[in-house]
Design a protein around this motif. Structure first.
Motif, PDB file in Angstrom:
ATOM      1  N   HIS A 181       4.952   5.856 -14.640  1.00  0.00           N
ATOM      2  CA  HIS A 181       4.483   4.493 -14.907  1.00  0.00           C
ATOM      3  C   HIS A 181       3.003   4.478 -15.295  1.00  0.00           C
ATOM      4  CE1 HIS A 181       8.301   2.974 -13.399  1.00  0.00           C
ATOM      5  NE2 HIS A 181       8.182   3.826 -12.405  1.00  0.00           N
ATOM      6  N   ASP A 182       2.536   5.630 -15.800  1.00  0.00           N
ATOM      7  CA  ASP A 182       1.182   5.746 -16.364  1.00  0.00           C
ATOM      8  C   ASP A 182       0.084   5.432 -15.357  1.00  0.00           C
ATOM      9  OD1 ASP A 182       2.266   6.400 -18.895  1.00  0.00           O
ATOM     10  OD2 ASP A 182       2.553   4.277 -19.339  1.00  0.00           O
ATOM     11  N   ALA A 183       0.293   5.809 -14.105  1.00  0.00           N
ATOM     12  CA  ALA A 183      -0.760   5.636 -13.103  1.00  0.00           C
ATOM     13  C   ALA A 183      -1.968   6.497 -13.460  1.00  0.00           C
ATOM     14  CB  ALA A 183      -0.237   6.015 -11.723  1.00  0.00           C
ATOM     15  N   GLU A 184      -3.150   5.942 -13.274  1.00  0.00           N
ATOM     16  CA  GLU A 184      -4.387   6.656 -13.589  1.00  0.00           C
ATOM     17  C   GLU A 184      -5.162   7.076 -12.348  1.00  0.00           C
ATOM     18  OE1 GLU A 184      -6.588   4.076 -16.131  1.00  0.00           O
ATOM     19  OE2 GLU A 184      -5.149   4.213 -17.787  1.00  0.00           O
ATOM     20  N   THR A 185      -4.938   6.367 -11.235  1.00  0.00           N
ATOM     21  CA  THR A 185      -5.681   6.630 -10.003  1.00  0.00           C
ATOM     22  C   THR A 185      -4.762   6.415  -8.811  1.00  0.00           C
ATOM     23  OG1 THR A 185      -7.708   5.806 -11.046  1.00  0.00           O
ATOM     24  CG2 THR A 185      -7.723   6.007  -8.647  1.00  0.00           C
ATOM     25  N   GLY A 186      -4.856   7.293  -7.824  1.00  0.00           N
ATOM     26  CA  GLY A 186      -4.095   7.132  -6.598  1.00  0.00           C
ATOM     27  C   GLY A 186      -4.951   6.523  -5.503  1.00  0.00           C
ATOM     28  N   LEU A 187      -4.340   5.680  -4.671  1.00  0.00           N
ATOM     29  CA  LEU A 187      -5.012   5.059  -3.531  1.00  0.00           C
ATOM     30  C   LEU A 187      -4.158   5.245  -2.284  1.00  0.00           C
ATOM     31  CD1 LEU A 187      -5.945   1.570  -5.079  1.00  0.00           C
ATOM     32  CD2 LEU A 187      -7.413   3.596  -4.962  1.00  0.00           C
ATOM     33  N   LEU A 188      -4.804   5.488  -1.164  1.00  0.00           N
ATOM     34  CA  LEU A 188      -4.092   5.482   0.109  1.00  0.00           C
ATOM     35  C   LEU A 188      -5.080   5.304   1.250  1.00  0.00           C
ATOM     36  CD1 LEU A 188      -4.525   8.372   1.811  1.00  0.00           C
ATOM     37  CD2 LEU A 188      -2.880   9.216   0.161  1.00  0.00           C
ATOM     38  N   ILE A 189      -4.545   4.871   2.384  1.00  0.00           N
ATOM     39  CA  ILE A 189      -5.300   4.858   3.631  1.00  0.00           C
ATOM     40  C   ILE A 189      -4.657   5.889   4.539  1.00  0.00           C
ATOM     41  CG2 ILE A 189      -5.828   3.537   5.710  1.00  0.00           C
ATOM     42  CD1 ILE A 189      -6.324   1.121   3.996  1.00  0.00           C
ATOM     43  N   SER A 190      -5.449   6.873   4.929  1.00  0.00           N
ATOM     44  CA  SER A 190      -4.929   8.005   5.694  1.00  0.00           C
ATOM     45  C   SER A 190      -5.341   7.931   7.155  1.00  0.00           C
ATOM     46  CB  SER A 190      -5.463   9.318   5.109  1.00  0.00           C
ATOM     47  OG  SER A 190      -5.156  10.414   5.959  1.00  0.00           O
ATOM     48  N   PRO A 191      -4.410   8.238   8.068  1.00  0.00           N
ATOM     49  CA  PRO A 191      -4.815   8.452   9.457  1.00  0.00           C
ATOM     50  C   PRO A 191      -5.546   9.782   9.568  1.00  0.00           C
ATOM     51  CG  PRO A 191      -2.509   9.014   9.194  1.00  0.00           C
ATOM     52  CD  PRO A 191      -2.972   8.452   7.867  1.00  0.00           C
ATOM     53  N   ALA A 192      -6.209   9.999  10.683  1.00  0.00           N
ATOM     54  CA  ALA A 192      -6.952  11.244  10.873  1.00  0.00           C
ATOM     55  C   ALA A 192      -6.052  12.465  10.725  1.00  0.00           C
ATOM     56  CB  ALA A 192      -7.623  11.238  12.247  1.00  0.00           C
ATOM     57  N   THR A 193      -4.793  12.342  11.149  1.00  0.00           N
ATOM     58  CA  THR A 193      -3.875  13.476  11.103  1.00  0.00           C
ATOM     59  C   THR A 193      -3.508  13.888   9.679  1.00  0.00           C
ATOM     60  OG1 THR A 193      -2.048  11.908  11.363  1.00  0.00           O
ATOM     61  CG2 THR A 193      -2.862  12.999  13.359  1.00  0.00           C
ATOM     62  N   GLY A 194      -3.720  13.010   8.699  1.00  0.00           N
ATOM     63  CA  GLY A 194      -3.354  13.338   7.327  1.00  0.00           C
ATOM     64  C   GLY A 194      -4.497  13.828   6.467  1.00  0.00           C
ATOM     65  N   LEU A 195      -5.724  13.769   6.980  1.00  0.00           N
ATOM     66  CA  LEU A 195      -6.889  14.060   6.145  1.00  0.00           C
ATOM     67  C   LEU A 195      -6.889  15.486   5.600  1.00  0.00           C
ATOM     68  CD1 LEU A 195      -9.719  12.229   8.124  1.00  0.00           C
ATOM     69  CD2 LEU A 195      -8.646  11.529   5.971  1.00  0.00           C
ATOM     70  N   GLU A 196      -6.515  16.443   6.423  1.00  0.00           N
ATOM     71  CA  GLU A 196      -6.525  17.836   5.969  1.00  0.00           C
ATOM     72  C   GLU A 196      -5.600  18.025   4.773  1.00  0.00           C
ATOM     73  OE1 GLU A 196      -5.638  22.367   7.651  1.00  0.00           O
ATOM     74  OE2 GLU A 196      -5.487  20.640   8.986  1.00  0.00           O
ATOM     75  N   LEU A 197      -4.397  17.456   4.839  1.00  0.00           N
ATOM     76  CA  LEU A 197      -3.445  17.574   3.734  1.00  0.00           C
ATOM     77  C   LEU A 197      -3.983  16.904   2.481  1.00  0.00           C
ATOM     78  CD1 LEU A 197      -0.689  18.092   2.387  1.00  0.00           C
ATOM     79  CD2 LEU A 197       0.103  15.945   3.428  1.00  0.00           C
ATOM     80  N   TYR A 198      -4.458  15.671   2.610  1.00  0.00           N
ATOM     81  CA  TYR A 198      -4.874  14.937   1.419  1.00  0.00           C
ATOM     82  C   TYR A 198      -6.096  15.573   0.766  1.00  0.00           C
ATOM     83  CZ  TYR A 198      -1.582  11.550   3.279  1.00  0.00           C
ATOM     84  OH  TYR A 198      -0.451  10.953   3.765  1.00  0.00           O
ATOM     85  N   ARG A 199      -7.019  16.060   1.563  1.00  0.00           N
ATOM     86  CA  ARG A 199      -8.181  16.740   0.977  1.00  0.00           C
ATOM     87  C   ARG A 199      -7.754  18.022   0.269  1.00  0.00           C
ATOM     88  NH1 ARG A 199     -11.888  15.317   6.255  1.00  0.00           N
ATOM     89  NH2 ARG A 199     -12.642  13.294   5.492  1.00  0.00           N
ATOM     90  N   TYR A 200      -6.803  18.727   0.832  1.00  0.00           N
ATOM     91  CA  TYR A 200      -6.266  19.929   0.185  1.00  0.00           C
ATOM     92  C   TYR A 200      -5.664  19.583  -1.175  1.00  0.00           C
ATOM     93  CZ  TYR A 200      -2.899  23.659  -0.794  1.00  0.00           C
ATOM     94  OH  TYR A 200      -2.162  24.643  -1.401  1.00  0.00           O
ATOM     95  N   LEU A 201      -5.049  18.398  -1.270  1.00  0.00           N
ATOM     96  CA  LEU A 201      -4.414  17.970  -2.515  1.00  0.00           C
ATOM     97  C   LEU A 201      -5.399  17.319  -3.487  1.00  0.00           C
ATOM     98  CD1 LEU A 201      -1.075  16.516  -1.082  1.00  0.00           C
ATOM     99  CD2 LEU A 201      -1.403  18.701  -2.262  1.00  0.00           C
TER     100      LEU A 201
END
Length: 216
Positions: A181-201
């Motif tokens: 759907h031609d997304a240009e930017t991703g947004l999310l609100i992460s709990p502390a437990t997810g930060l390591e994964l999202y930063r890795y990505l």
């Protein structure tokens, strides 16, 4: 604040509410969502409200025991004091508003880890991904594309299936779906437990997220 604007926060609220089937409205310049499945009341959202705006939103939040008041901010310490003055309790401070440029992300559906099966369910400009181990649900996530922004939500891996790459798989599968759907930017609100994964990505932290509730 690193590109965060009222419009960007409202885009996140719109996608988040869409994923969960929440009704939305505005309180002045601030969006709100009706949490019919949790508190049966409104949750208000604000980006760096002024002193007067904080007071007004706190007054609205105190009108119901189930109302919540969430602020995206770089002033966590200051807002502890404001909450005390206006009759609010701090419910959480460990979430983070994050952003990801979609350019260069893989448009192909990833292959699920060995022994797991995955399904993608499309709906409108988004959908959800579910991963199973046999008949047992193992991981899931949802994405909704709003005005070129992919809003990720409800990313979860069941406790017995963590540390097996399922979170990474779900995020990549959702990204492939969002790029349809031609997304240009991703947004999310992460709990502390997810930060390591999202930063890795490759996700970048923009601000802290504080949630308040009435002190009744």
């Amino acid at each position: 604040m690193n590109g965060l604007t009222d419009d960007l926060l409202e885009t996140w609220v719109t996608g988040w509410a869409k994923a969960r089937g929440y009704q939305t409205r505005h309180e002045g310049r601030f969006p709100a969502a009706f949490l019919h499945d949790k508190t049966n009341d409104w949750e208000y959202f604000a980006l760096e409200p002024s002193h007067d705006e904080f007071a007004a939103l706190a007054s609205s939040a105190r009108q119901g025991a189930g109302r919540l008041f969430t602020i995206v901010t770089s002033r966590v310490a200051d807002l502890y004091g404001a909450a005390n003055v206006y009759g609010l309790s701090v419910r959480s401070t460990d979430e983070v508003f994050m952003v990801l440029p979609m350019e260069g992300q893989d448009i192909e559906d990833p292959i699920p880890p060995d022994s797991y099966t995955a399904q993608t369910f499309r709906s409108g400009t988004g959908g959800r991904v579910e991963v199973s181990f046999g008949e047992i649900p193992a991981a899931r996530g949802h994405v909704a594309v709003v005005d070129g922004f992919a809003v990720y939500d409800q990313i979860a891996t069941e406790p017995d299936f963590r540390r097996q790459g399922l979170g990474s798989y779900v995020m990549r599968a959702l990204t492939a779906l969002a790029l349809e759907h031609d997304a240009e930017t991703g947004l999310l609100i992460s709990p502390a437990t997810g930060l390591e994964l999202y930063r890795y990505l490759g996700w970048e932290s923009l601000a802290s997220v504080m949630m308040f509730e009435p002190r009744l």
